[in-house]
Write an enzyme that holds these catalytic residues in place. Sequence first.
Site, PDB file in Angstrom:
ATOM      1  N   GLY A  84      -9.188  -0.308 -25.164  1.00  0.00           N
ATOM      2  CA  GLY A  84      -8.460  -0.068 -23.925  1.00  0.00           C
ATOM      3  C   GLY A  84      -7.027  -0.549 -23.949  1.00  0.00           C
ATOM      4  CE1 TYR A 134     -16.036  -2.854 -21.326  1.00  0.00           C
ATOM      5  CE2 TYR A 134     -13.711  -2.316 -21.134  1.00  0.00           C
ATOM      6  CZ  TYR A 134     -14.768  -2.828 -21.862  1.00  0.00           C
ATOM      7  OH  TYR A 134     -14.557  -3.313 -23.123  1.00  0.00           O
ATOM      8  CB  THR A 160     -18.610  -0.535 -22.593  1.00  0.00           C
ATOM      9  OG1 THR A 160     -18.019   0.490 -23.401  1.00  0.00           O
ATOM     10  CG2 THR A 160     -18.691  -1.821 -23.397  1.00  0.00           C
ATOM     11  CG  HIS A 248     -17.022  -5.497 -27.202  1.00  0.00           C
ATOM     12  ND1 HIS A 248     -17.477  -4.679 -26.217  1.00  0.00           N
ATOM     13  CD2 HIS A 248     -15.679  -5.589 -26.997  1.00  0.00           C
ATOM     14  CE1 HIS A 248     -16.471  -4.312 -25.441  1.00  0.00           C
ATOM     15  NE2 HIS A 248     -15.359  -4.830 -25.904  1.00  0.00           N
ATOM     16  N   GLY A 280     -19.010  -1.841 -35.944  1.00  0.00           N
ATOM     17  CA  GLY A 280     -19.011  -3.270 -36.253  1.00  0.00           C
ATOM     18  C   GLY A 280     -18.857  -3.505 -37.737  1.00  0.00           C
TER      19      GLY A 280
HETATM   20  C1  LIG Z   1      -8.401  -4.756 -29.664  1.00  0.00           C
HETATM   21  C2  LIG Z   1      -9.750  -4.239 -29.258  1.00  0.00           C
HETATM   22  C3  LIG Z   1      -9.946  -3.775 -27.958  1.00  0.00           C
HETATM   23  C4  LIG Z   1     -11.185  -3.244 -27.582  1.00  0.00           C
HETATM   24  N1  LIG Z   1     -11.329  -2.692 -26.336  1.00  0.00           N
HETATM   25  C5  LIG Z   1     -12.513  -2.099 -26.000  1.00  0.00           C
HETATM   26  C6  LIG Z   1     -12.645  -1.401 -24.760  1.00  0.00           C
HETATM   27  O1  LIG Z   1     -11.705  -1.295 -23.971  1.00  0.00           O
HETATM   28  N2  LIG Z   1     -13.856  -0.843 -24.495  1.00  0.00           N
HETATM   29  C7  LIG Z   1     -14.926  -0.929 -25.349  1.00  0.00           C
HETATM   30  O2  LIG Z   1     -16.007  -0.397 -25.063  1.00  0.00           O
HETATM   31  N3  LIG Z   1     -14.811  -1.566 -26.532  1.00  0.00           N
HETATM   32  C8  LIG Z   1     -13.635  -2.140 -26.880  1.00  0.00           C
HETATM   33  N4  LIG Z   1     -13.506  -2.742 -28.105  1.00  0.00           N
HETATM   34  C9  LIG Z   1     -14.661  -2.744 -29.033  1.00  0.00           C
HETATM   35  C10 LIG Z   1     -14.631  -1.506 -29.934  1.00  0.00           C
HETATM   36  O3  LIG Z   1     -14.870  -0.336 -29.207  1.00  0.00           O
HETATM   37  C11 LIG Z   1     -15.698  -1.585 -31.038  1.00  0.00           C
HETATM   38  O4  LIG Z   1     -16.971  -1.751 -30.463  1.00  0.00           O
HETATM   39  C12 LIG Z   1     -15.470  -2.663 -32.092  1.00  0.00           C
HETATM   40  O5  LIG Z   1     -14.104  -2.909 -32.306  1.00  0.00           O
HETATM   41  C13 LIG Z   1     -16.137  -2.230 -33.393  1.00  0.00           C
HETATM   42  O6  LIG Z   1     -16.081  -3.188 -34.378  1.00  0.00           O
HETATM   43  P1  LIG Z   1     -14.945  -3.229 -35.528  1.00  0.00           P
HETATM   44  O7  LIG Z   1     -13.708  -3.708 -34.808  1.00  0.00           O
HETATM   45  O8  LIG Z   1     -15.469  -4.247 -36.472  1.00  0.00           O
HETATM   46  O9  LIG Z   1     -14.781  -1.856 -36.084  1.00  0.00           O
HETATM   47  C14 LIG Z   1     -12.269  -3.256 -28.504  1.00  0.00           C
HETATM   48  C15 LIG Z   1     -12.048  -3.714 -29.805  1.00  0.00           C
HETATM   49  C16 LIG Z   1     -10.816  -4.185 -30.193  1.00  0.00           C
HETATM   50  C17 LIG Z   1     -10.620  -4.629 -31.622  1.00  0.00           C
END
Ligand SMILES: Cc1cc2nc3c(=O)[nH]c(=O)nc-3n(C[C@H](O)[C@H](O)[C@H](O)COP(=O)(O)O)c2cc1C
Length: 362
Positions: A84, A134, A160, A248, A280
Amino acid sequence: MTNDVENAVLVEQIATAAKEALEPKLWDYVVGGAGRESTVARNRQAFDAWGFRRRVLRNIQTVETSTSLLGEELAIPVFLSPIGSLELLHREGARASAQAAGQYGTTFFYGVNSATPMQDVVDAGRGQPIFQLYVRDGRDWWQPLLESVERLGFRALCITVDVPVIGRRDRDIRNHFFALTASDTRRPNLSAAAGFSDPSRLHGLDWDVLKDIVAATRLPVIVKGIQDPADALLAVEAGAAAVYVSNHGGRQLDDEPATLEILPGIVDAVQGRAKVLMDGGITHGIDVVKALALGADAVGVGKMQALALASGGAPGVVRLLQLFEEEIRNTLYQLGVASVGALGRDALHPLSRIDRDRPWIA
Ligand SMILES: Cc1cc2nc3c(=O)[nH]c(=O)nc-3n(C[C@H](O)[C@H](O)[C@H](O)COP(=O)(O)O)c2cc1C
């Protein structure tokens, strides 16, 4: 920098360029996680526990890397996970990720927290993005929002569910860094939400609210943040079209299992009644192959997307996806498997641990 990243020949070069491009507190925000970051580390290291079981002399002439997800054709089974706060990382923010997904041929999850209006993201990409929600307020807030989401032509809705409160991230706490604050007025989708006055909390989300949302939309619903087979079944019963295994990226809670470790149990529980997505710790194409072999239908990239965007904008994200494709193709040829859809658990062996720092000759 952008030019270097566009021409990167290894994923590591993208990460190195991002570390140079980002202010230290933003680097920490992206790569850090909850507490002392054991979940972040475990997500990544779980991939090292699996190796490949090769079959030979299969005379594979071509390999097929494409797949379809909820009606959208993906050139590889890799999508851009919702983030986001992309606008903090690159001036083009979500627009650039949407554009990269469209140009390369995959799908982009647009986060409800985004500072980019949803219309801009739909205009920037070629396919139909997926809207990540969300639940920040009651029906009076989410129903009109979902009507706009449907009207603009998003393909699916992703809810989420693993953020009842925002995780305690040691690096951000130390840096006094908070990506989303109550005084932040740049989030077009959140301004009408009463829950926005306390952005750290979700609004009374439970299985009944989830069912209400499923009933209120004609879009297929993806439930993101599932970590237990019993919850996967509840999500399927609630009408989910896809169960999205995620912790996450280790940003919410320390000392959780890796998503790769819990994936097979969830795949077994779901038994094909819904798609199973996961993310992940994915940094390379070879990781994608392992996750698919363990039963994922497609996988997401969070941190690597953020780093590619920060260092190279939309062309950087396209390059990342191309490198993933090269690695996936190479691995499939080596395994003697002709398509991503043909990957199964028989392509993997549990591996003994190695010490990567020990030289092969003394
Ligand atoms: C900087 C950042 C912001 C994120 N913001 C959101 C978000 O707004 N909504 C959400 O569902 N997941 C969010 N996530 C989680 C990602 O969608 C995802 O589940 C996660 O980064 C996957 O793991 P990885 O970073 O090891 O690839 C965020 C992740 C990061 C790194």
